[in-house]
Scaffold this motif. Structure first.
Motif, PDB file in Angstrom:
ATOM      1  N   ASP A  81      -4.464  19.958   8.452  1.00 20.34           N
ATOM      2  CA  ASP A  81      -4.582  19.640   9.870  1.00 20.34           C
ATOM      3  C   ASP A  81      -3.301  18.971  10.359  1.00 20.34           C
ATOM      4  N   VAL A  82      -2.710  19.506  11.430  1.00 20.63           N
ATOM      5  CA  VAL A  82      -1.399  19.035  11.893  1.00 20.63           C
ATOM      6  C   VAL A  82      -1.468  17.591  12.388  1.00 20.63           C
ATOM      7  N   VAL A  83      -2.492  17.271  13.172  1.00 22.90           N
ATOM      8  CA  VAL A  83      -2.610  15.920  13.731  1.00 22.90           C
ATOM      9  C   VAL A  83      -2.804  14.892  12.615  1.00 22.90           C
ATOM     10  N   LEU A  84      -3.691  15.207  11.667  1.00 24.04           N
ATOM     11  CA  LEU A  84      -3.935  14.281  10.572  1.00 24.04           C
ATOM     12  C   LEU A  84      -2.685  14.094   9.718  1.00 24.04           C
ATOM     13  N   ARG A  85      -1.972  15.182   9.457  1.00 30.57           N
ATOM     14  CA  ARG A  85      -0.777  15.082   8.611  1.00 30.57           C
ATOM     15  C   ARG A  85       0.273  14.180   9.273  1.00 30.57           C
ATOM     16  N   ARG A  86       0.446  14.298  10.569  1.00 27.78           N
ATOM     17  CA  ARG A  86       1.437  13.466  11.252  1.00 27.78           C
ATOM     18  C   ARG A  86       1.001  11.998  11.263  1.00 27.78           C
ATOM     19  N   MET A  87      -0.296  11.732  11.339  1.00 26.25           N
ATOM     20  CA  MET A  87      -0.783  10.354  11.233  1.00 26.25           C
ATOM     21  C   MET A  87      -0.537   9.807   9.835  1.00 26.25           C
ATOM     22  N   VAL A  88      -0.646  10.659   8.824  1.00 35.00           N
ATOM     23  CA  VAL A  88      -0.355  10.242   7.441  1.00 35.00           C
ATOM     24  C   VAL A  88       1.097   9.789   7.322  1.00 35.00           C
ATOM     25  N   TYR A  89       2.010  10.555   7.911  1.00 31.90           N
ATOM     26  CA  TYR A  89       3.427  10.178   7.863  1.00 31.90           C
ATOM     27  C   TYR A  89       3.665   8.815   8.526  1.00 31.90           C
ATOM     28  N   LEU A  90       3.007   8.591   9.658  1.00 31.24           N
ATOM     29  CA  LEU A  90       3.181   7.313  10.352  1.00 31.24           C
ATOM     30  C   LEU A  90       2.657   6.146   9.522  1.00 31.24           C
ATOM     31  N   CYS A  91       1.495   6.335   8.893  1.00 27.89           N
ATOM     32  CA  CYS A  91       0.928   5.266   8.067  1.00 27.89           C
ATOM     33  C   CYS A  91       1.794   4.990   6.846  1.00 27.89           C
ATOM     34  N   ILE A  92       2.338   6.029   6.259  1.00 27.47           N
ATOM     35  CA  ILE A  92       3.218   5.848   5.099  1.00 27.47           C
ATOM     36  C   ILE A  92       4.432   5.018   5.497  1.00 27.47           C
ATOM     37  N   LYS A  93       5.000   5.280   6.661  1.00 26.33           N
ATOM     38  CA  LYS A  93       6.151   4.507   7.132  1.00 26.33           C
ATOM     39  C   LYS A  93       5.792   3.036   7.317  1.00 26.33           C
ATOM     40  N   GLU A  94       4.642   2.774   7.930  1.00 24.06           N
ATOM     41  CA  GLU A  94       4.268   1.392   8.234  1.00 24.06           C
ATOM     42  C   GLU A  94       3.879   0.617   6.975  1.00 24.06           C
ATOM     43  N   LEU A  95       3.208   1.271   6.038  1.00 23.07           N
ATOM     44  CA  LEU A  95       2.722   0.575   4.844  1.00 23.07           C
ATOM     45  C   LEU A  95       3.776   0.473   3.743  1.00 23.07           C
ATOM     46  N   SER A  96       4.826   1.278   3.817  1.00 21.86           N
ATOM     47  CA  SER A  96       5.793   1.324   2.722  1.00 21.86           C
ATOM     48  C   SER A  96       6.500   0.002   2.508  1.00 21.86           C
ATOM     49  N   SER A  97       6.687  -0.797   3.559  1.00 18.93           N
ATOM     50  CA  SER A  97       7.392  -2.081   3.408  1.00 18.93           C
ATOM     51  C   SER A  97       6.519  -3.142   2.767  1.00 18.93           C
ATOM     52  N   MET A  98       5.201  -2.918   2.707  1.00 19.58           N
ATOM     53  CA  MET A  98       4.285  -3.919   2.143  1.00 19.58           C
ATOM     54  C   MET A  98       3.686  -3.499   0.807  1.00 19.58           C
ATOM     55  N   ALA A  99       3.626  -2.209   0.556  1.00 20.93           N
ATOM     56  CA  ALA A  99       2.957  -1.717  -0.650  1.00 20.93           C
ATOM     57  C   ALA A  99       3.927  -1.599  -1.815  1.00 20.93           C
ATOM     58  N   GLN A 100       3.384  -1.442  -3.014  1.00 24.22           N
ATOM     59  CA  GLN A 100       4.176  -1.270  -4.229  1.00 24.22           C
ATOM     60  C   GLN A 100       4.115   0.189  -4.691  1.00 24.22           C
ATOM     61  N   ASP A 101       5.151   0.575  -5.454  1.00 22.99           N
ATOM     62  CA  ASP A 101       5.211   1.913  -6.068  1.00 22.99           C
ATOM     63  C   ASP A 101       5.118   3.033  -5.043  1.00 22.99           C
ATOM     64  N   VAL A 102       5.696   2.804  -3.851  1.00 26.28           N
ATOM     65  CA  VAL A 102       5.622   3.828  -2.805  1.00 26.28           C
ATOM     66  C   VAL A 102       6.510   5.025  -3.124  1.00 26.28           C
ATOM     67  N   ILE A 103       7.408   4.856  -4.063  1.00 22.81           N
ATOM     68  CA  ILE A 103       8.356   5.922  -4.387  1.00 22.81           C
ATOM     69  C   ILE A 103       7.656   7.142  -4.965  1.00 22.81           C
ATOM     70  N   ILE A 104       6.386   6.983  -5.350  1.00 28.15           N
ATOM     71  CA  ILE A 104       5.666   8.058  -6.014  1.00 28.15           C
ATOM     72  C   ILE A 104       5.399   9.245  -5.080  1.00 28.15           C
ATOM     73  N   VAL A 105       5.433   9.011  -3.755  1.00 22.49           N
ATOM     74  CA  VAL A 105       5.157  10.107  -2.825  1.00 22.49           C
ATOM     75  C   VAL A 105       6.424  10.839  -2.413  1.00 22.49           C
ATOM     76  N   THR A 106       7.555  10.502  -3.046  1.00 23.26           N
ATOM     77  CA  THR A 106       8.820  11.137  -2.676  1.00 23.26           C
ATOM     78  C   THR A 106       8.756  12.648  -2.825  1.00 23.26           C
ATOM     79  N   SER A 107       8.164  13.118  -3.913  1.00 23.53           N
ATOM     80  CA  SER A 107       8.128  14.563  -4.155  1.00 23.53           C
ATOM     81  C   SER A 107       7.325  15.290  -3.078  1.00 23.53           C
ATOM     82  N   SER A 108       6.201  14.696  -2.656  1.00 21.79           N
ATOM     83  CA  SER A 108       5.392  15.334  -1.611  1.00 21.79           C
ATOM     84  C   SER A 108       6.145  15.380  -0.284  1.00 21.79           C
TER      85      SER A 108
END
Length: 862
Positions: A81-108
């Motif tokens: 789903d295009v809308v959901l996927r774009r929301m996923v990208y936004l959440c990843i950006k916002e949470l990446s500064s607070m979460a650990q091991d975020v580098i694991i989604v680099t390949s995706s």
């Protein structure tokens, strides 16, 4: 279509914020729905929206909560789903500064970035660049270069903007993408071209020659993007601002040419640049003509831009703006009250005295309809009118008092109080009426900080008024009715009346005696303190501790007390070594809307954290004075070095701010070798271990002053010593090997009188202070100065001695000044200058309890 209509009642019932009562714990528990198969697109999108809302409202997640939410979100990559996927990208950006091991989604993200779905690619690039550190960026460098020159404008623009953000953390890597960005400048898309120019200009910001070539090339070729053209105008304006020679004339012609562009934002940017660059009214004529046309535009945004820029211009060139008086008059009745406010305040600054009353009536008709920030604009304009037309002080003060009684926030009320205080201090005729308005205001003032400031003014100016006793009632009412801080300020104000007016002293003693029974400790302590000083009857003691008290910088005072308790708790603390609080100076602008007032800090506060790098610095006490940085190299040399002199009571710290401008070199073990003059003792030096390209570093030298004050005048020879290692220009990494030793000569560092004296402002009782110091040692001599103009000579003497510029007289200039020597001894200076034999002759006299300090001032001039 009728199914989409909603009646009025339904709209009213459905109003409000649907996310108003969100609970963080509940939302985090809802993330478990991300594990369901198949994925419920609408439900997951709604949950992600809630998470983004909480984060943007300032909600803080713990590291564990952010990590759990982050990895739960990554499971939604399986959705198409295009809308959901774009929301996923936004959440990843916002949470990446607070979460650990975020580098694991680099390949995706890399897969989405290089995929065929353009709707995913731009958002994936932004998310990937926000979570990837500088060590992992090289793995996606090839994809970033491809994305920069991509045919899809959204993808190209996303890559360029990400490169701009990455230039703060990995500038050397982004610099390697400059060729692709250069190619993207010629894109037909306006935003891509604009972002590409930003990347290229950022990569060349430290290379003036490369910036000159870029601006020259683009100025000659047609540039399609209006946004990019605005940025190009700013770059050209910076080159003109840094180079006032004739070589900058082509850039001025380019900016003037942009005044005839078809895009309104380009025209305004060019006019704004000319207004900030030009120095004569005749040169401003083309820009003023454009702004005048903007004032008659049908678009409110253009009218606001034109009126605001003309308002700023009135500070330096009121005659140039006077030509637009008719257009500004038409804007007074503008439906946009912000535009009307700027028009009226500009007319006030440029109009004649006879038009003031008419314009004030027009302001009064709509001032209640505008916001506080524009009311502050009006107040500042009226404040300047008070200085420009002193005979209008009565009507202006009455208008300000009326505004003071209206509703408004602290910043608005503070601006009005500042204007009335300035009127009281600058215009003797307005003192009585101004103080009366302020007394009336503090009867109902709800802002503690403002009431304390007004009480301080009443204590300083009230005793000098014609009827000082009338103000004591207002001040004592604060002791009865107000909070602790206000009562304490009222006690201090009452004490100043007793100190300055002996006839009021019996009544003041009675009031202070009543205040010794107050419930607040601060109020009681002040009352007892002032009563004890006033009971002595010693005028010198009263003047020193009540009338003319130096106010130490509170931040540095706290730091000095902490350091003293930590290092020398058994010794007496010397308050005179703490720098005094500097009075903030108002910026020289005509009208400026400032939502927030910048915090005023002294140079001593600014450098206090950097000085912590010197071992044992806390044992030296507080920094007595910190000088302005002095350049020891030319602006365009390989290495830039500035010297900041930190003076302590018995020690001197020389801080050398170094910048390496060569990208192919890494400097190591950087130090400054000093040639120390006789009497000085070099105690310690702190080297800069590594100085990479374009990253500032500091070198410190700690010295002990000579015993004799006169021997402290001297010049230090300085050489920059360092070890050089060559670097790969593409990666920025140093090559193998130990490098080689090198040195670079610097300008000499001079220690004079100005660095060792902290000046004090000259007050009205300077003559009495000079006479009281008649018993102190005095040194005097006559000098012949090199200047031919007596005003220039007086200013040069004040700057050389480090005293405030305060000169009176015409034929014979008399300079009065004083300050505090770094050891704590006060010093007074009086100089008389006159023109004699085609030159300027000066008789200089200095008084100080320390005779060597008085002799020092003469030696500094001689």
């Amino acid at each position: 279509m009728s199914s989409f209509k909603r009646d009025k009642k339904e709209e009213e019932d459905g109003g409000g914020n649907p996310f108003q009562s969100l609970d963080k714990t509940t939302i985090l528990q809802e993330t478990r729905y991300f594990n369901e198969t198949p994925v419920n697109h609408r439900k997951c999108t709604h949950i992600l929206t809630k998470i983004l809302y909480l984060l943007n409202q300032g909600e803080k997640l713990t590291t564990q909560e952010a990590t759990d939410a982050f990895f739960a979100t990554t499971k939604l990559f399986q959705s198409k789903d295009v809308v959901l996927r774009r929301m996923v990208y936004l959440c990843i950006k916002e949470l990446s500064s607070m979460a650990q091991d975020v580098i694991i989604v680099t390949s995706s993200l890399t897969k989405d970035m290089t995929g065929k779905e353009d709707l995913y690619r731009a958002a994936a690039i932004r998310a990937l660049c926000s979570i990837t550190d500088s060590t992992m960026l090289q793995a996606i460098e090839r994809y970033m270069k491809q994305a920069i020159v991509d045919k899809n404008p959204a993808v190209s623009s996303a890559a360029l903007v990400s490169a701009l953000h990455l230039s703060n953390t990995a500038p050397d890597l982004v610099r390697r993408w400059a060729n692709e960005a250069q190619e993207a400048i010629s894109s037909d898309n306006a935003m891509v071209s604009y972002h590409a120019l930003g990347v290229v200009a950022g990569s060349r910001k430290n290379d003036k020659l490369a910036t000159v070539k870029l601006v020259t090339k683009l100025a000659r070729s047609p540039f399609k993007s209006p946004y990019g053209l605005c940025l190009l105008i700013r770059l050209a304006a910076q080159l003109v601002d840094n180079d006032e020679s004739e070589a900058s004339q082509p850039y001025i012609e380019f900016i003037e040419c942009c005044l005839r562009h078809k895009s309104e934002i380009v025209i305004y940017e060019a006019a704004h640049a000319i207004v900030n660059l030009r120095k004569t009214a005749r040169d401003l004529a083309p820009a003023v003509s454009v702004l005048q046309l903007f004032c008659g535009s049908s678009k409110a945004s253009l009218r606001l831009a034109g009126a605001r820029t003309l308002a700023r211009l009135t500070a330096k060139h009121p005659t140039a703006v006077a030509a637009c008086a008719v257009d500004l008059e038409n804007l007074i009745s503008d439906s946009n009250r912000s535009v009307a406010t700027l028009a009226v305040t500009t007319l006030l600054a440029t109009g004649a005295e006879s038009s003031v009353d008419r314009l004030m009536k027009q302001i009064a008709s709509f001032v209640s309809e505008i916001s506080d920030e524009f009311k502050i604009v009006v107040v500042r304009a009226i404040r300047r009118l008070c200085s420009k037309f002193p005979r209008k002080h009565q009507s202006l003060a009455a208008f300000l008092a009326g505004m003071l009684r209206d509703e408004g926030g602290l910043e608005y009320k503070a601006a009005i109080a500042d204007a009335i205080i300035a009127l009281v201090e600058e215009n003797p005729d307005a003192k009585e009426s101004g103080l009366a308005h302020l007394c009336e205001f503090i009867e109902d003032c709800e802002h503690t900080a403002l009431a304390v400031r007004i009480l301080h003014l009443l204590g300083r100016e009230g005793p000098r008024s014609r009827q000082p006793s009338r103000y004591i009632r207002f001040i004592y009412n604060r002791v009865i009715l107000e909070s602790g801080p206000v009562r304490a300020a009222a006690v201090s104000a009452v004490a100043q009346f007793g100190a300055a007016r002996p006839e009021l002293l019996p009544n003041v003693r009675v009031l202070l005696a009543r205040c010794t029974l107050d419930d607040d400790d601060e109020v009681r302590d002040r009352a007892i303190y002032y009563s004890a000083i006033l009971d002595t009857g010693d005028r010198d003691l009263i003047n020193e501790y009540i009338v003319d008290v130096a106010r130490p910088n509170p931040v540095l005072l706290e730091k000095a007390l902490r350091d003293h308790l930590a290092t020398r708790p058994d010794e007496a603390f010397d308050l005179m070594t703490v720098p005094t609080a500097e009075q903030p100076q108002e910026a020289d602008v005509a009208v400026e809307v400032e939502p927030r007032r910048p915090v005023q800090i002294s140079r001593e506060e600014k450098y206090s954290e950097q000085l912590a790098a010197v071992p044992g610095i806390e044992r030296l006490g507080p920094a007595f004075k910190t000088s302005e940085p002095v350049d020891l190299t030319e602006a365009e040399t390989e290495y830039r070095v500035r010297c900041v002199k930190h003076v302590f009571a018995k020690h001197l710290v020389l801080q050398f701010e170094c910048v390496n401008t060569l990208s192919e070199q890494l400097l190591q073990n950087v130090r400054v070798k000093l040639e120390v003059p006789a009497g000085y003792n070099l105690l310690y030096e702190v080297r800069c271990e590594k100085l990479p390209y374009d990253k500032p570093g500091n070198v410190f030298c700690l010295l002990e002053f000579p015993e004799s004050a006169i021997d402290s005048l001297g010049t230090f020879g300085a050489t920059l010593d360092f070890s050089v290692r060559d670097c790969d220009p593409t990666t920025g990494l140093p090559e193998a090997g130990e490098g080689y030793e090198d040195s670079y000569p610097l300008e000499e560092v001079e220690i004079g009188c100005a660095e060792q004296i902290r000046s004090r402002p000259v007050n009205e009782e300077w003559d009495a202070t000079w006479e009281r110091a008649a018993s102190a040692p005095e040194a005097s001599d006559t000098f012949v100065l090199s200047q031919n103009d007596v005003n220039e000579a007086a200013k040069a003497v004040c700057e050389h001695l480090g005293i405030p510029v305060s000169a009176t007289g015409d034929a014979v200039k008399e300079v009065r000044g004083g300050g505090m020597w770094r050891g704590g001894a006060p010093v007074l200076v009086r100089a008389r200058l006159a023109v004699a034999g085609g030159g300027v002759t000066m008789h200089l006299a200095a008084r100080s309890p320390r005779e060597d300090v008085a002799q020092l001032l003469l030696a500094a001039v001689g």
